[in-house]
Design a protein around this motif. Structure first.
Motif, PDB file in Angstrom:
ATOM      1  N   PRO A  17       0.895  -1.093  -0.069  1.00  0.00           N
ATOM      2  CA  PRO A  17      -0.050  -0.035  -0.104  1.00  0.00           C
ATOM      3  C   PRO A  17       0.740   1.364  -0.025  1.00  0.00           C
ATOM      4  O   PRO A  17       0.386   2.424  -0.493  1.00  0.00           O
ATOM      5  CB  PRO A  17      -0.707  -0.239   1.291  1.00  0.00           C
ATOM      6  CG  PRO A  17      -0.039  -1.317   2.153  1.00  0.00           C
ATOM      7  CD  PRO A  17       0.606  -2.037   1.287  1.00  0.00           C
ATOM      8  N   HIS A  18       2.111   1.037   0.662  1.00  0.00           N
ATOM      9  CA  HIS A  18       2.932   2.620   0.649  1.00  0.00           C
ATOM     10  C   HIS A  18       3.943   2.225  -0.642  1.00  0.00           C
ATOM     11  O   HIS A  18       5.012   2.998  -0.632  1.00  0.00           O
ATOM     12  CB  HIS A  18       3.620   2.423   1.874  1.00  0.00           C
ATOM     13  CG  HIS A  18       2.636   2.574   2.947  1.00  0.00           C
ATOM     14  ND1 HIS A  18       2.109   3.616   3.247  1.00  0.00           N
ATOM     15  CD2 HIS A  18       2.455   1.250   4.065  1.00  0.00           C
ATOM     16  CE1 HIS A  18       1.262   3.191   4.330  1.00  0.00           C
ATOM     17  NE2 HIS A  18       1.486   2.012   4.697  1.00  0.00           N
ATOM     18  N   GLY A  19       3.744   1.361  -1.730  1.00  0.00           N
ATOM     19  CA  GLY A  19       4.822   1.211  -2.698  1.00  0.00           C
ATOM     20  C   GLY A  19       4.911   2.497  -3.662  1.00  0.00           C
ATOM     21  O   GLY A  19       3.636   3.468  -3.708  1.00  0.00           O
ATOM     22  N   SER A  20       5.863   2.612  -4.422  1.00  0.00           N
ATOM     23  CA  SER A  20       5.857   3.627  -5.392  1.00  0.00           C
ATOM     24  C   SER A  20       5.538   3.509  -6.657  1.00  0.00           C
ATOM     25  O   SER A  20       5.855   4.483  -7.753  1.00  0.00           O
ATOM     26  CB  SER A  20       7.223   4.444  -5.377  1.00  0.00           C
ATOM     27  OG  SER A  20       8.161   3.319  -5.708  1.00  0.00           O
ATOM     28  N   PHE A  21       5.033   2.387  -6.928  1.00  0.00           N
ATOM     29  CA  PHE A  21       4.316   1.977  -8.475  1.00  0.00           C
ATOM     30  C   PHE A  21       3.216   1.460  -8.389  1.00  0.00           C
ATOM     31  O   PHE A  21       2.648   0.787  -7.486  1.00  0.00           O
ATOM     32  CB  PHE A  21       5.585   0.649  -8.816  1.00  0.00           C
ATOM     33  CG  PHE A  21       6.965   0.970  -9.034  1.00  0.00           C
ATOM     34  CD1 PHE A  21       7.573   1.566 -10.134  1.00  0.00           C
ATOM     35  CD2 PHE A  21       7.700   0.737  -7.923  1.00  0.00           C
ATOM     36  CE1 PHE A  21       8.877   1.792 -10.263  1.00  0.00           C
ATOM     37  CE2 PHE A  21       8.962   0.895  -8.081  1.00  0.00           C
ATOM     38  CZ  PHE A  21       9.690   1.672  -9.064  1.00  0.00           C
ATOM     39  N   VAL A  22       2.390   1.913  -9.573  1.00  0.00           N
ATOM     40  CA  VAL A  22       1.120   1.468  -9.634  1.00  0.00           C
ATOM     41  C   VAL A  22       0.933  -0.064 -10.278  1.00  0.00           C
ATOM     42  O   VAL A  22       1.557  -0.118 -11.053  1.00  0.00           O
ATOM     43  CB  VAL A  22       0.144   2.488 -10.303  1.00  0.00           C
ATOM     44  CG1 VAL A  22      -1.348   2.132 -10.728  1.00  0.00           C
ATOM     45  CG2 VAL A  22       0.586   4.043  -9.983  1.00  0.00           C
ATOM     46  N   ASP A  23      -0.082  -0.504  -9.475  1.00  0.00           N
ATOM     47  CA  ASP A  23      -0.256  -2.040 -10.011  1.00  0.00           C
ATOM     48  C   ASP A  23      -1.530  -1.871 -10.862  1.00  0.00           C
ATOM     49  O   ASP A  23      -2.568  -1.924 -10.209  1.00  0.00           O
ATOM     50  CB  ASP A  23      -0.414  -2.816  -9.018  1.00  0.00           C
ATOM     51  CG  ASP A  23      -0.375  -4.442  -9.092  1.00  0.00           C
ATOM     52  OD1 ASP A  23      -0.792  -4.676 -10.222  1.00  0.00           O
ATOM     53  OD2 ASP A  23      -0.369  -5.123  -8.402  1.00  0.00           O
ATOM     54  N   PRO A  24      -1.470  -1.884 -12.266  1.00  0.00           N
ATOM     55  CA  PRO A  24      -2.545  -1.723 -13.447  1.00  0.00           C
ATOM     56  C   PRO A  24      -3.637  -2.672 -12.872  1.00  0.00           C
ATOM     57  O   PRO A  24      -4.908  -2.512 -13.000  1.00  0.00           O
ATOM     58  CB  PRO A  24      -2.025  -1.694 -14.601  1.00  0.00           C
ATOM     59  CG  PRO A  24      -0.385  -1.420 -14.207  1.00  0.00           C
ATOM     60  CD  PRO A  24      -0.100  -1.725 -13.116  1.00  0.00           C
ATOM     61  N   ARG A  25      -3.061  -4.082 -12.889  1.00  0.00           N
ATOM     62  CA  ARG A  25      -3.963  -5.507 -12.867  1.00  0.00           C
ATOM     63  C   ARG A  25      -5.011  -5.168 -11.519  1.00  0.00           C
ATOM     64  O   ARG A  25      -6.242  -5.451 -11.522  1.00  0.00           O
ATOM     65  CB  ARG A  25      -3.201  -6.555 -12.853  1.00  0.00           C
ATOM     66  CG  ARG A  25      -3.807  -7.922 -12.771  1.00  0.00           C
ATOM     67  CD  ARG A  25      -3.299  -9.121 -13.052  1.00  0.00           C
ATOM     68  NE  ARG A  25      -2.502  -9.064 -14.209  1.00  0.00           N
ATOM     69  CZ  ARG A  25      -1.657 -10.043 -14.481  1.00  0.00           C
ATOM     70  NH1 ARG A  25      -1.473 -10.989 -13.872  1.00  0.00           N
ATOM     71  NH2 ARG A  25      -1.099  -9.870 -15.898  1.00  0.00           N
ATOM     72  N   ARG A  26      -4.258  -4.922 -10.218  1.00  0.00           N
ATOM     73  CA  ARG A  26      -5.055  -5.109  -9.282  1.00  0.00           C
ATOM     74  C   ARG A  26      -5.890  -3.787  -9.238  1.00  0.00           C
ATOM     75  O   ARG A  26      -6.987  -3.960  -8.524  1.00  0.00           O
ATOM     76  CB  ARG A  26      -4.063  -4.905  -7.815  1.00  0.00           C
ATOM     77  CG  ARG A  26      -3.436  -6.396  -7.801  1.00  0.00           C
ATOM     78  CD  ARG A  26      -2.111  -6.362  -6.673  1.00  0.00           C
ATOM     79  NE  ARG A  26      -3.202  -6.107  -5.379  1.00  0.00           N
ATOM     80  CZ  ARG A  26      -3.094  -5.116  -4.766  1.00  0.00           C
ATOM     81  NH1 ARG A  26      -2.190  -4.178  -5.004  1.00  0.00           N
ATOM     82  NH2 ARG A  26      -3.537  -5.032  -3.419  1.00  0.00           N
ATOM     83  N   SER A  27      -5.420  -2.505  -9.880  1.00  0.00           N
ATOM     84  CA  SER A  27      -6.497  -1.623  -9.837  1.00  0.00           C
ATOM     85  C   SER A  27      -7.646  -1.619 -10.731  1.00  0.00           C
ATOM     86  O   SER A  27      -8.672  -1.310 -10.251  1.00  0.00           O
ATOM     87  CB  SER A  27      -5.624  -0.182 -10.340  1.00  0.00           C
ATOM     88  OG  SER A  27      -4.252   0.233  -9.543  1.00  0.00           O
ATOM     89  N   LEU A  28      -7.573  -2.571 -11.793  1.00  0.00           N
ATOM     90  CA  LEU A  28      -8.611  -2.539 -12.561  1.00  0.00           C
ATOM     91  C   LEU A  28      -9.427  -3.656 -12.116  1.00  0.00           C
ATOM     92  O   LEU A  28     -10.746  -3.408 -12.124  1.00  0.00           O
ATOM     93  CB  LEU A  28      -8.206  -3.286 -13.897  1.00  0.00           C
ATOM     94  CG  LEU A  28      -7.465  -2.120 -15.027  1.00  0.00           C
ATOM     95  CD1 LEU A  28      -7.021  -3.020 -16.377  1.00  0.00           C
ATOM     96  CD2 LEU A  28      -8.396  -1.103 -15.061  1.00  0.00           C
ATOM     97  N   ARG A  29      -9.015  -4.644 -11.344  1.00  0.00           N
ATOM     98  CA  ARG A  29      -9.831  -5.423 -10.597  1.00  0.00           C
ATOM     99  C   ARG A  29     -10.480  -4.976  -9.798  1.00  0.00           C
ATOM    100  O   ARG A  29     -11.873  -5.179  -9.230  1.00  0.00           O
ATOM    101  CB  ARG A  29      -9.078  -6.623 -10.004  1.00  0.00           C
ATOM    102  CG  ARG A  29      -8.454  -7.614 -11.054  1.00  0.00           C
ATOM    103  CD  ARG A  29      -7.790  -8.622 -10.214  1.00  0.00           C
ATOM    104  NE  ARG A  29      -7.209  -9.756 -11.289  1.00  0.00           N
ATOM    105  CZ  ARG A  29      -6.445 -10.763 -10.834  1.00  0.00           C
ATOM    106  NH1 ARG A  29      -5.864 -10.979  -9.442  1.00  0.00           N
ATOM    107  NH2 ARG A  29      -6.041 -11.486 -11.855  1.00  0.00           N
ATOM    108  N   ALA A  30     -10.128  -3.987  -8.879  1.00  0.00           N
ATOM    109  CA  ALA A  30     -10.667  -3.133  -7.892  1.00  0.00           C
ATOM    110  C   ALA A  30     -11.999  -2.347  -8.460  1.00  0.00           C
ATOM    111  O   ALA A  30     -12.994  -1.919  -7.625  1.00  0.00           O
ATOM    112  CB  ALA A  30      -9.908  -2.245  -7.122  1.00  0.00           C
ATOM    113  N   SER A  31     -11.680  -1.823  -9.678  1.00  0.00           N
ATOM    114  CA  SER A  31     -12.797  -0.747 -10.227  1.00  0.00           C
ATOM    115  C   SER A  31     -13.937  -1.676 -10.501  1.00  0.00           C
ATOM    116  O   SER A  31     -15.082  -1.161 -10.675  1.00  0.00           O
ATOM    117  CB  SER A  31     -12.164  -0.153 -11.573  1.00  0.00           C
ATOM    118  OG  SER A  31     -11.801  -1.133 -12.494  1.00  0.00           O
ATOM    119  N   LEU A  32     -13.774  -3.118 -10.660  1.00  0.00           N
ATOM    120  CA  LEU A  32     -14.886  -3.968 -11.153  1.00  0.00           C
ATOM    121  C   LEU A  32     -15.931  -4.058 -10.211  1.00  0.00           C
ATOM    122  O   LEU A  32     -17.288  -4.329 -10.324  1.00  0.00           O
ATOM    123  CB  LEU A  32     -14.431  -5.127 -11.780  1.00  0.00           C
ATOM    124  CG  LEU A  32     -13.495  -5.504 -12.791  1.00  0.00           C
ATOM    125  CD1 LEU A  32     -13.090  -6.937 -13.125  1.00  0.00           C
ATOM    126  CD2 LEU A  32     -14.429  -4.862 -13.962  1.00  0.00           C
TER     127      LEU A  32
END
Length: 407
Positions: free
Chosen positions: A186-201
């Motif tokens: 949660p405090h990382g400096s890189f965006v995780d696209p796959r997990r972000s799209l899954r959360a948007s569903l």
């Protein structure tokens, strides 16, 4: 030997019993003597036709002494055992530190005194003697500090057991390194696209909640290649206890021993939680313990048979040897260079560095030095503690090339 020593105590003629008792005292003092050696000693004494003290001395010496450094222990034990009972006070007086001699002889006296301590009753105190106050000659230096600085080769049997317990209490290295893989953070400096799209569903795509990631950390595997030849046997045994303690932390540890041939003892060290049982299993699996040294042939076999299996994922290699190769050829430099290029770090642990006047004059040492990243000593508990700190720093140690310039 003193002139007034007797060949046999009490002149009772119990030759076999006295030789067996003498062998037991030598074993307690640290010499590797088994029942077979006792039988050979009795047969040798009977076959030689002993005619005097000197004949008995060299007959038993030929059977019980296997290495040069054991001669000092044997000599002092023979002086104490084959004596008249009236000489015990004088022998104890000779052990007192009145005129210090060579360091090796003082260590041998201590080991022999410990071996005979259980059989000699303490002298009764004089009736009118006032109470005495004994002061520790080491002043503020504790027994534990003395133990940590004592050479493994000079330790008594009790001190070796205490050293093994100290190794289990060492702070083992936590040298985690960053890998190319990522882990959710949660405090990382890189965006995780796959997990972000899954959360948007979950919201039907009306909002996107960003998820982050960070580079994963992993402790690199540790590969140890230990020399168990005659000059390195005691140091390698203690270091195998360190590898056993390190394997219990969940870290990948691959352990190899060699003298004239290479043996993988990783499973033996990991199969037993008790270090003594693990070392006993290693001793049964290894056929060339206390043998000669063939470093070049050993490295060649390791590189061909084991390098691809154990040197992945940025492994750190610990090479434990004195580097005294008898036949130095071009294959030694070639195989050491290959081992260096296949590992993340190559650390050479050499007990010869304990000497202040050490110089890289041996051809084998000069051949190996250019291909190591760090050159350290291994002879006491402090040196193992320094190794733990060096592994945790993940950096390069002292430049080994300076030893080539000094020599």
């Amino acid at each position: 030997m003193p002139d007034d020593l007797d060949l046999l105590p009490e002149h009772g003629g119990h030759l076999a019993e006295n030789v067996a008792y003498f062998a037991r005292a030598l074993r307690v003092a640290g010499l590797p003597i088994g029942p077979k050696s006792v039988l050979e000693a009795v047969q040798a004494v009977e076959a030689a036709g002993i005619g005097g003290r000197e004949d008995l001395y060299w007959t038993l010496h030929a059977v019980f002494v296997k290495k040069r450094e054991q001669s000092i222990v044997f000599d002092q034990a023979f002086r104490i055992f084959w004596r008249r009972r009236a000489l015990i006070e004088r022998m104890m007086a000779e052990m007192m530190p009145v005129a210090p001699g060579p360091e090796a002889r003082k260590e041998a006296l201590k080991r022999v005194a410990d071996a005979f301590a259980g059989d000699l009753p303490p002298p009764p105190p004089p009736p009118d003697e006032p109470p005495r106050m004994e002061l520790d000659a080491r002043l503020t230096v504790s027994d534990r500090e003395v133990l940590r600085q004592r050479d493994f080769e000079q330790m008594s049997a009790d001190e070796i057991a205490a050293a093994k317990r100290e190794i289990e209490r060492l702070v083992l290295p936590l040298d985690a390194v960053r890998t190319r893989r990522f882990t959710p953070d949660p405090h990382g400096s890189f965006v995780d696209p796959r997990r972000s799209l899954r959360a948007s569903l979950r919201t039907g795509g009306h909002s996107i909640e960003l998820r982050f990631r960070a580079p994963a950390e992993k402790r690199p595997p540790l590969v140890a290649i230990c020399d168990i030849s005659g000059s390195m046997s005691q140091y390698s045994r203690i270091f195998l206890h360190f590898l056993h303690a390190l394997s219990k932390t969940g870290r990948k540890v691959h352990s190899f021993v060699f003298a004239t041939e290479l043996t993988n003892v990783s499973r033996m060290l990991q199969a037993h939680r008790d270090p003594d049982l693990a070392l006993d299993a290693c001793g049964k699996a290894v056929r060339d313990w206390d043998g000669g040294t063939r470093i070049g042939a050993t490295l060649e076999r390791f590189n061909k048979q084991w390098a691809r299996r154990v040197l992945g994922q940025g492994a750190i290699v610990l090479f434990i040897s004195d580097g005294l190769e008898r036949q130095v050829g071009p294959d030694l430099a070639r195989e050491m260079d290959r081992l260096h290029r296949s590992s993340r770090r190559l650390i050479w642990l050499n007990p010869l560095l304990r000497f202040d006047g050490f110089a890289a004059k041996a051809e084998g040492i000069r051949t190996l030095l250019p291909y190591v990243d760090d050159f350290r000593t291994l002879h006491n508990l402090d040196s193992i503690a320094d190794l733990c700190r060096a592994l945790g720093e993940n950096g390069r140690g002292s430049d080994p090339a300076k030893w080539l310039q000094v020599a």
